[in-house]
Design a protein around this motif. Sequence first.
Motif, short mmCIF file in Angstrom:
data_model
loop_
_atom_site.label_atom_id
_atom_site.label_comp_id
_atom_site.label_asym_id
_atom_site.label_seq_id
_atom_site.Cartn_x
_atom_site.Cartn_y
_atom_site.Cartn_z
N ASP A 18 0.75 -0.96 0.28
CA ASP A 18 -0.17 -0.45 0.39
C ASP A 18 0.50 1.30 0.07
O ASP A 18 2.49 0.94 0.76
N ILE A 19 0.14 1.89 -0.79
CA ILE A 19 1.42 3.23 -0.59
C ILE A 19 0.09 4.75 -0.87
O ILE A 19 -0.70 4.07 -1.87
N GLN A 20 0.08 5.65 -0.71
CA GLN A 20 -0.93 6.80 -0.09
C GLN A 20 -0.38 7.89 -0.83
O GLN A 20 0.71 7.88 -1.10
N GLY A 21 -1.02 8.83 -1.42
CA GLY A 21 0.14 9.66 -2.03
C GLY A 21 -1.01 10.93 -2.98
O GLY A 21 -1.69 10.44 -2.79
N VAL A 22 0.02 12.11 -3.16
CA VAL A 22 -1.18 12.81 -4.03
C VAL A 22 -0.44 13.81 -5.04
O VAL A 22 0.98 14.25 -4.76
N TYR A 26 4.70 10.27 -3.04
CA TYR A 26 4.08 9.21 -2.30
C TYR A 26 4.51 9.42 -0.99
O TYR A 26 6.00 9.72 -0.77
N THR A 27 3.51 8.72 0.18
CA THR A 27 3.93 9.07 1.79
C THR A 27 3.07 7.67 1.87
O THR A 27 2.71 6.95 0.80
N ASP A 28 3.80 6.46 3.69
CA ASP A 28 2.69 6.34 4.20
C ASP A 28 2.80 5.35 3.41
O ASP A 28 1.65 4.36 3.07
N GLN A 30 3.05 1.01 3.15
CA GLN A 30 2.91 -0.07 3.69
C GLN A 30 3.87 -1.79 3.59
O GLN A 30 3.52 -2.15 2.01
#
Length: 79
Positions: A18-22, A26-28, A30
């Motif tokens: 998993d990876i978050q971002g805008v 990319y941030t956070d 897993q």
Amino acid sequence: AFSHFTWEASGGELLVCDIQGVGDVYTDPQIHSRDGAGYGKGNLGPAGIRAFLHAHRCNPVCAALGLRPVAAPPDPDPA
């Protein structure tokens, strides 16, 4: 396909599940690791990797990336 790529590119040592971002930030991430060490509380280690490999179905993106088909490794002996 991204998680499959990370697993193969790391030689089976890591799997980014998993990876978050805008935009292009990319941030956070897993990450599950083969030894279960590091990467925070969400690192489920070999069990997390097995769960992904069991559920993953290769698709045209996997093929375009030249990724090998995956099969979940067997569960370890409960000894």
